[in-house]
Design a protein around this motif. Structure first.
Motif, PDB file in Angstrom:
ATOM      1  N   LEU A 181       2.313   6.075  23.284  1.00 36.30           N
ATOM      2  CA  LEU A 181       2.070   6.740  22.014  1.00 36.30           C
ATOM      3  C   LEU A 181       1.377   5.802  21.035  1.00 36.30           C
ATOM      4  O   LEU A 181       0.413   6.199  20.364  1.00 36.30           O
ATOM      5  N   SER A 182       1.830   4.557  20.975  1.00 37.27           N
ATOM      6  CA  SER A 182       1.213   3.612  20.041  1.00 37.27           C
ATOM      7  C   SER A 182      -0.239   3.326  20.416  1.00 37.27           C
ATOM      8  O   SER A 182      -1.048   3.004  19.547  1.00 37.27           O
ATOM      9  N   GLU A 183      -0.586   3.454  21.696  1.00 35.97           N
ATOM     10  CA  GLU A 183      -1.973   3.261  22.120  1.00 35.97           C
ATOM     11  C   GLU A 183      -2.821   4.507  21.883  1.00 35.97           C
ATOM     12  O   GLU A 183      -4.021   4.415  21.632  1.00 35.97           O
ATOM     13  N   LEU A 184      -2.205   5.679  21.964  1.00 36.01           N
ATOM     14  CA  LEU A 184      -2.927   6.935  21.789  1.00 36.01           C
ATOM     15  C   LEU A 184      -3.303   7.201  20.330  1.00 36.01           C
ATOM     16  O   LEU A 184      -4.391   7.707  20.040  1.00 36.01           O
ATOM     17  N   LEU A 185      -2.419   6.873  19.423  1.00 35.85           N
ATOM     18  CA  LEU A 185      -2.626   7.228  18.015  1.00 35.85           C
ATOM     19  C   LEU A 185      -3.932   6.703  17.430  1.00 35.85           C
ATOM     20  O   LEU A 185      -4.637   7.456  16.745  1.00 35.85           O
ATOM     21  N   PRO A 186      -4.307   5.444  17.667  1.00 39.85           N
ATOM     22  CA  PRO A 186      -5.602   5.000  17.117  1.00 39.85           C
ATOM     23  C   PRO A 186      -6.787   5.783  17.685  1.00 39.85           C
ATOM     24  O   PRO A 186      -7.761   6.031  16.971  1.00 39.85           O
ATOM     25  N   ASP A 187      -6.690   6.188  18.955  1.00 40.59           N
ATOM     26  CA  ASP A 187      -7.772   6.991  19.540  1.00 40.59           C
ATOM     27  C   ASP A 187      -7.901   8.332  18.826  1.00 40.59           C
ATOM     28  O   ASP A 187      -9.004   8.785  18.529  1.00 40.59           O
ATOM     29  N   LEU A 188      -6.749   8.959  18.562  1.00 40.21           N
ATOM     30  CA  LEU A 188      -6.777  10.241  17.857  1.00 40.21           C
ATOM     31  C   LEU A 188      -7.311  10.071  16.440  1.00 40.21           C
ATOM     32  O   LEU A 188      -8.082  10.914  15.952  1.00 40.21           O
ATOM     33  N   CYS A 189      -6.933   8.990  15.803  1.00 38.73           N
ATOM     34  CA  CYS A 189      -7.433   8.710  14.452  1.00 38.73           C
ATOM     35  C   CYS A 189      -8.946   8.518  14.483  1.00 38.73           C
ATOM     36  O   CYS A 189      -9.667   9.055  13.632  1.00 38.73           O
ATOM     37  N   GLY A 190      -9.419   7.788  15.470  1.00 42.46           N
ATOM     38  CA  GLY A 190     -10.858   7.582  15.613  1.00 42.46           C
ATOM     39  C   GLY A 190     -11.606   8.889  15.804  1.00 42.46           C
ATOM     40  O   GLY A 190     -12.691   9.091  15.241  1.00 42.46           O
ATOM     41  N   GLN A 191     -11.018   9.801  16.575  1.00 39.62           N
ATOM     42  CA  GLN A 191     -11.651  11.100  16.782  1.00 39.62           C
ATOM     43  C   GLN A 191     -11.726  11.891  15.473  1.00 39.62           C
ATOM     44  O   GLN A 191     -12.725  12.550  15.192  1.00 39.62           O
TER      45      GLN A 191
END
Length: 118
Positions: free
Chosen positions: A50-60
């Protein structure tokens, strides 16, 4: 925002799995510390993921704003930028929290390891 390229199905599946896990735990689903140890190990990995996924979602979200795919109800570009900035801040806090959760779950797992040979 326009239609997403990916569906929310994986997040819904994770939510379902956690609810099932909660039901099983509430029903006394663990017969040994080894079962708890493995469960905490999986939860720790989940928190890390989850901690790795969140920045990707923010970037999107930020990319969608820059590409003009994000609109605010007020139709004001500044309002849309402010909303994305607010979401990005909250996502950053959530990422940090997920990292902390993962660390604490790892500590719990280590303590359980001490209860019995796993």
């Amino acid at each position: 925002m326009d239609h997403p390229a990916t569906s929310p199905a994986p997040a819904e599946q994770a939510q379902h799995a956690l609810r099932q896990l909660r039901r099983e735990a509430g029903a006394g689903g663990y017969e040994s510390p080894a079962d708890l140890y493995r469960t905490f190990g999986s939860l720790s990995l989940l928190a890390d993921d989850l901690s790795e996924l969140l920045p990707d979602l923010c970037g999107q979200l930020e990319e969608a704003l820059l590409a003009g795919r994000v609109r605010h109800l007020s139709a004001d570009a500044q309002e849309a930028c402010d909303a994305v900035a607010s979401a990005a801040h909250s996502i950053s806090v959530a990422r940090f929290t997920a990292l902390l959760v993962g660390q604490e779950i790892q500590k719990a797992q280590a303590a359980i390891r001490e209860l019995s040979a796993v």
